[in-house]
Design a protein around this motif. Structure first.
Motif, PDB file in Angstrom:
ATOM      1  N   SER A  31      -9.707   7.370   4.300  1.00 62.61           N
ATOM      2  CA  SER A  31      -9.900   8.619   3.567  1.00 62.61           C
ATOM      3  C   SER A  31      -9.720   8.321   2.076  1.00 62.61           C
ATOM      4  O   SER A  31      -8.884   7.497   1.702  1.00 62.61           O
ATOM      5  CB  SER A  31      -8.901   9.677   4.061  1.00 62.61           C
ATOM      6  N   PRO A  32     -10.537   8.974   1.249  1.00 68.24           N
ATOM      7  CA  PRO A  32     -10.560   8.604  -0.169  1.00 68.24           C
ATOM      8  C   PRO A  32      -9.587   9.366  -1.057  1.00 68.24           C
ATOM      9  O   PRO A  32      -9.117  10.457  -0.720  1.00 68.24           O
ATOM     10  CB  PRO A  32     -11.996   8.977  -0.581  1.00 68.24           C
ATOM     11  N   GLY A  33      -9.352   8.808  -2.252  1.00 67.76           N
ATOM     12  CA  GLY A  33      -8.736   9.550  -3.351  1.00 67.76           C
ATOM     13  C   GLY A  33      -9.797  10.451  -3.957  1.00 67.76           C
ATOM     14  O   GLY A  33     -10.934  10.506  -3.478  1.00 67.76           O
ATOM     15  N   ARG A  34      -9.423  11.179  -4.996  1.00 63.67           N
ATOM     16  CA  ARG A  34     -10.396  12.090  -5.598  1.00 63.67           C
ATOM     17  C   ARG A  34     -10.244  12.134  -7.109  1.00 63.67           C
ATOM     18  O   ARG A  34      -9.196  11.784  -7.653  1.00 63.67           O
ATOM     19  CB  ARG A  34     -10.234  13.513  -5.056  1.00 63.67           C
ATOM     20  N   VAL A  35     -11.306  12.582  -7.762  1.00 62.88           N
ATOM     21  CA  VAL A  35     -11.165  12.970  -9.150  1.00 62.88           C
ATOM     22  C   VAL A  35     -11.673  14.398  -9.233  1.00 62.88           C
ATOM     23  O   VAL A  35     -12.705  14.733  -8.626  1.00 62.88           O
ATOM     24  CB  VAL A  35     -11.891  11.990 -10.109  1.00 62.88           C
ATOM     25  N   ASN A  36     -10.919  15.233  -9.926  1.00 63.11           N
ATOM     26  CA  ASN A  36     -11.351  16.625 -10.044  1.00 63.11           C
ATOM     27  C   ASN A  36     -12.214  16.776 -11.295  1.00 63.11           C
ATOM     28  O   ASN A  36     -11.786  16.444 -12.395  1.00 63.11           O
ATOM     29  CB  ASN A  36     -10.131  17.559 -10.121  1.00 63.11           C
ATOM     30  N   MET A  52     -14.603  15.651  -6.627  1.00 58.17           N
ATOM     31  CA  MET A  52     -15.453  14.741  -5.838  1.00 58.17           C
ATOM     32  C   MET A  52     -14.563  13.634  -5.273  1.00 58.17           C
ATOM     33  O   MET A  52     -13.529  13.284  -5.855  1.00 58.17           O
ATOM     34  CB  MET A  52     -16.569  14.136  -6.691  1.00 58.17           C
ATOM     35  N   ALA A  53     -14.976  13.094  -4.126  1.00 57.81           N
ATOM     36  CA  ALA A  53     -14.219  11.992  -3.520  1.00 57.81           C
ATOM     37  C   ALA A  53     -14.561  10.701  -4.252  1.00 57.81           C
ATOM     38  O   ALA A  53     -15.669  10.534  -4.761  1.00 57.81           O
ATOM     39  CB  ALA A  53     -14.573  11.871  -2.044  1.00 57.81           C
ATOM     40  N   GLY A 128       0.007   6.882  -8.343  1.00 56.55           N
ATOM     41  CA  GLY A 128       0.774   7.451  -9.450  1.00 56.55           C
ATOM     42  C   GLY A 128      -0.060   7.780 -10.678  1.00 56.55           C
ATOM     43  O   GLY A 128       0.471   7.902 -11.768  1.00 56.55           O
ATOM     44  N   GLY A 129      -1.349   7.938 -10.513  1.00 53.30           N
ATOM     45  CA  GLY A 129      -2.173   8.233 -11.687  1.00 53.30           C
ATOM     46  C   GLY A 129      -2.985   9.500 -11.549  1.00 53.30           C
ATOM     47  O   GLY A 129      -3.951   9.717 -12.264  1.00 53.30           O
ATOM     48  N   GLY A 130      -2.601  10.341 -10.587  1.00 50.04           N
ATOM     49  CA  GLY A 130      -3.312  11.615 -10.446  1.00 50.04           C
ATOM     50  C   GLY A 130      -4.651  11.491  -9.751  1.00 50.04           C
ATOM     51  O   GLY A 130      -5.534  12.331  -9.932  1.00 50.04           O
ATOM     52  N   LEU A 131      -4.845  10.437  -8.946  1.00 49.02           N
ATOM     53  CA  LEU A 131      -6.107  10.318  -8.209  1.00 49.02           C
ATOM     54  C   LEU A 131      -5.884  10.556  -6.715  1.00 49.02           C
ATOM     55  O   LEU A 131      -6.699  10.168  -5.882  1.00 49.02           O
ATOM     56  CB  LEU A 131      -6.751   8.946  -8.465  1.00 49.02           C
ATOM     57  N   SER A 132      -4.783  11.198  -6.385  1.00 43.60           N
ATOM     58  CA  SER A 132      -4.503  11.670  -5.031  1.00 43.60           C
ATOM     59  C   SER A 132      -4.376  10.563  -3.996  1.00 43.60           C
ATOM     60  O   SER A 132      -4.933  10.656  -2.894  1.00 43.60           O
ATOM     61  CB  SER A 132      -5.563  12.679  -4.578  1.00 43.60           C
ATOM     62  N   CYS A 346      -4.938  10.640 -15.539  1.00 47.13           N
ATOM     63  CA  CYS A 346      -6.257  10.208 -16.005  1.00 47.13           C
ATOM     64  C   CYS A 346      -7.034  11.303 -16.714  1.00 47.13           C
ATOM     65  O   CYS A 346      -6.751  12.485 -16.549  1.00 47.13           O
ATOM     66  CB  CYS A 346      -7.090   9.759 -14.801  1.00 47.13           C
ATOM     67  N   ILE A 347      -8.055  10.866 -17.470  1.00 43.22           N
ATOM     68  CA  ILE A 347      -9.073  11.806 -17.921  1.00 43.22           C
ATOM     69  C   ILE A 347     -10.353  11.497 -17.164  1.00 43.22           C
ATOM     70  O   ILE A 347     -10.544  10.391 -16.638  1.00 43.22           O
ATOM     71  CB  ILE A 347      -9.344  11.745 -19.444  1.00 43.22           C
TER      72      ILE A 347
END
Ligand code: GLA
Length: 392
Positions: A31-36, A52-53, A128-132, A346-347
């Motif tokens: 299962s993937p991480g995500r970026v919003n 998006m995944a 730890g970088g906000g990518l879930s 992240c941005i």
């Protein structure tokens, strides 16, 4: 955190599994991480999000344990932990095991009893970088264990299991966005989710001329955890004053009417959420029209609002976002904003594909020059959500 990652798959994890346990896995799931892309701090307000995944995944391999006890290895190179089946659905040590314990508990509540398993976890989702990375872990674990038990648990239910695990076993009062996109993401699509009823729409993101650029600020502020819960509380307080069940039901007109009663803080928090829901809608519309300029405007508005009204950004992240307008190749950037819970991380930027590597290079150089921080980036496209990679 390092955004440049090695490849992982059922093929890469299986030899490790055999080495540790002396037999092959019977199920491997990912299962993937995500970026919003947009829609931040709206999920727990019953609003809209548009993540998006990633192609970065958490992989979980399992097989029946021959010892009558659970045997889990948290990541390659970790030591093996042994857990009595009677304790596996209760919180415990080490801390990471709570992600698995929580999933086992939530499956139990749905009538699925997980027998003792040998389990190995590997991940190339930056931690730890906000990518879930946690959502990826929960949903991958749930996908693997459900397949192992032959239980039909829908992707949305697997997302809810992941969220309940965060709430009850990890003590993070998160919304549903991260687990939902990890479970339901689709290759080449972003996903617009209505967090009120969990209905969603897949939005194609196939334009080869536009790339998603993620840059790590390389900072994580320690106030993060308390800050998130405090924002939730501000939103609840605003709802009580506005007389609405959630900020989803509030409008900018209502906000102006109750401005004095709300006070400056709650007023600004609510203004962010109401405005952000509107920006998600205009971003979705723009992407569907291929109108990347308008999509970029919505992203810029989102960042400004998160920075000034919701106050979840930080100096380093603001610097990265403003550099996107200042570097020599700035005209190739449609828009940039912080992504995820905030307080570091992240941005995300939408960038013309033919310039994306140049933009990344200039951003990293300028960031190092101005703040003295070395960091990494990722150029990506929407990846696939949770899936079983292998079942014997
Ligand atoms: C974190 C939470 C999500 C969401 C975002 C902010 O990632 O896990 O549920 O609230 O922050 O948009």
């Amino acid at each position: 955190m390092d955004l440049e990652q090695r490849e992982i798959s059922a093929e890469t994890i299986t030899p490790y599994f055999e080495r540790y346990f002396g037999h092959k896995p019977t199920v491997v799931a990912a299962s993937p991480g995500r970026v919003n892309l947009i829609g931040e701090h709206t999920d727990y307000n019953n609003g809209f999000v548009l993540p998006m995944a990633l192609n970065n995944i958490n992989v979980v391999a399992v097989a029946p344990s021959p010892t009558g006890k659970h045997r889990w290895i948290g990541s390659l190179g970790d030591t093996m932990i042994e857990i009595d089946p009677a304790d596996a659905s209760k919180p415990g040590e080490p801390f990471w095991s709570n992600y698995v314990r929580g999933v086992i508990c939530m499956l139990g509540r749905r009538g699925v009893q997980v027998p003792p398993v040998d389990m190995l976890i590997d991940s190339n989702v930056p931690r730890g970088g906000g990518l879930s990375s946690s959502a990826a872990f929960e949903v991958a674990t749930c996908t693997a264990l459900a397949a192992f038990c032959g239980a039909d648990i829908s992707p949305t239910d697997r997302a809810l299991i992941g969220q309940a695990t965060e709430h009850e076993f990890v003590n993070v009062p998160c919304g549903i966005m991260d687990q939902f996109i990890s479970a339901n993401g689709r290759k080449d699509h972003a996903l617009m989710l209505d967090c009120k009823d969990l209905s969603y729409k897949l939005i194609p993101m196939t334009d080869p001329n536009v790339s998603v650029l993620v840059i790590d600020s390389a900072v994580k502020h320690s106030l993060a955890d308390g800050g998130y819960a405090a924002r939730r509380k501000n939103c609840e307080d605003a709802c009580a004053i506005l007389g609405v069940p959630s900020l989803r039901e509030a409008t900018l007109e209502m906000l102006e009417e109750k401005k004095a009663e709300l006070g400056d803080l709650c007023y600004r928090r609510a203004r962010h959420v109401i405005g952000e829901n509107l920006r998600v809608a205009s971003f979705a519309e723009a992407v569907q029209q291929g109108d990347w300029e308008s999509a970029g405007i919505a992203m810029r508005g989102s960042h400004a609002s998160l920075k000034d009204d919701f106050e979840v950004s930080c100096a380093e992240v603001d610097k990265l976002v403003s550099l996107a307008d200042e570097i020599p190749s700035a005209s190739a950037v449609y828009g940039a904003r912080m992504t995820g819970g905030g307080f570091g991380g992240c941005i995300v930027a939408l960038v013309k594909s033919d310039s994306v590597e140049q933009v990344a290079k200039e951003m990293l150089e300028a960031y190092r020059k101005e703040l003295g921080i070395e960091t990494t980036y990722l150029v990506t496209r929407p990846g696939e959500g949770a899936r079983v990679l292998y079942k014997a």
